[in-house]
Design a protein around this motif. Structure first.
Motif, mmCIF file in Angstrom:
data_model
loop_
_atom_site.group_PDB
_atom_site.id
_atom_site.type_symbol
_atom_site.label_atom_id
_atom_site.label_comp_id
_atom_site.label_asym_id
_atom_site.label_seq_id
_atom_site.Cartn_x
_atom_site.Cartn_y
_atom_site.Cartn_z
ATOM 1 N N HIS A 11 61.386 -20.155 -69.146
ATOM 2 C CA HIS A 11 60.905 -18.783 -69.259
ATOM 3 C C HIS A 11 59.404 -18.747 -69.498
ATOM 4 N N ARG A 20 52.603 -12.180 -63.862
ATOM 5 C CA ARG A 20 52.343 -13.250 -62.904
ATOM 6 C C ARG A 20 53.651 -13.757 -62.275
ATOM 7 N N ALA A 21 54.683 -13.931 -63.104
ATOM 8 C CA ALA A 21 55.977 -14.403 -62.594
ATOM 9 C C ALA A 21 56.592 -13.395 -61.626
ATOM 10 N N LYS A 24 54.626 -13.530 -58.272
ATOM 11 C CA LYS A 24 54.904 -14.757 -57.517
ATOM 12 C C LYS A 24 56.376 -14.886 -57.128
ATOM 13 N N GLN A 25 57.180 -13.856 -57.424
ATOM 14 C CA GLN A 25 58.616 -13.859 -57.116
ATOM 15 C C GLN A 25 59.348 -15.003 -57.825
ATOM 16 N N GLU A 26 58.882 -15.381 -59.021
ATOM 17 C CA GLU A 26 59.499 -16.463 -59.785
ATOM 18 C C GLU A 26 60.429 -15.947 -60.877
ATOM 19 N N ALA A 27 60.387 -14.648 -61.172
ATOM 20 C CA ALA A 27 61.191 -14.083 -62.261
ATOM 21 C C ALA A 27 62.600 -13.746 -61.778
ATOM 22 N N LEU A 80 62.814 -17.581 -65.580
ATOM 23 C CA LEU A 80 62.359 -18.036 -64.267
ATOM 24 C C LEU A 80 63.533 -18.485 -63.413
ATOM 25 N N LYS A 81 63.381 -18.297 -62.110
ATOM 26 C CA LYS A 81 64.401 -18.752 -61.161
ATOM 27 C C LYS A 81 64.438 -20.271 -61.202
ATOM 28 N N SER A 82 65.621 -20.832 -61.057
ATOM 29 C CA SER A 82 65.725 -22.290 -61.014
ATOM 30 C C SER A 82 65.232 -22.781 -59.660
ATOM 31 N N ARG A 83 64.632 -23.928 -59.676
ATOM 32 C CA ARG A 83 64.021 -24.438 -58.428
ATOM 33 C C ARG A 83 64.865 -25.492 -57.804
#
Length: 83
Positions: A11, A20-21, A24-27, A80-83
């Motif tokens: 997170h 920012r998250a 960047k489409q990371e949330a 955050l999305k898992s990568r």
């Protein structure tokens, strides 16, 4: 999502990091404190709505800060999305 989810996953904490998250489409999910000032919360809410990101608002700044493992209050946080 719950505070337990926030504690146990990657997170970011704070308004700028959350913004920012989202950009960047990371949330995956955003937590906005229920006691957060409306003029601060509104831009985050609008960004989440336009990006289709779920928002949780049932927690206070103190609860969010504690869940993130910091000793100060936090107006917002994002899982955050898992990568």
């Amino acid at each position: 999502m719950t505070l337990e989810d926030l504690k146990s996953t990657a997170h970011v904490v704070g308004m700028k990091e959350t913004e920012r998250a989202i950009e960047k489409q990371e949330a995956a999910c955003v937590f906005i404190a229920s006691d957060c000032d409306e003029r601060i919360a509104r831009p985050l809410l609008e960004a989440c709505q336009s990006s289709g990101i779920p928002v949780e608002q049932g927690f206070t700044k103190k609860e969010i800060g504690r869940a993130c493992g910091i000793k100060v209050k936090a107006a917002s946080a994002a899982i955050l999305k898992s990568r």
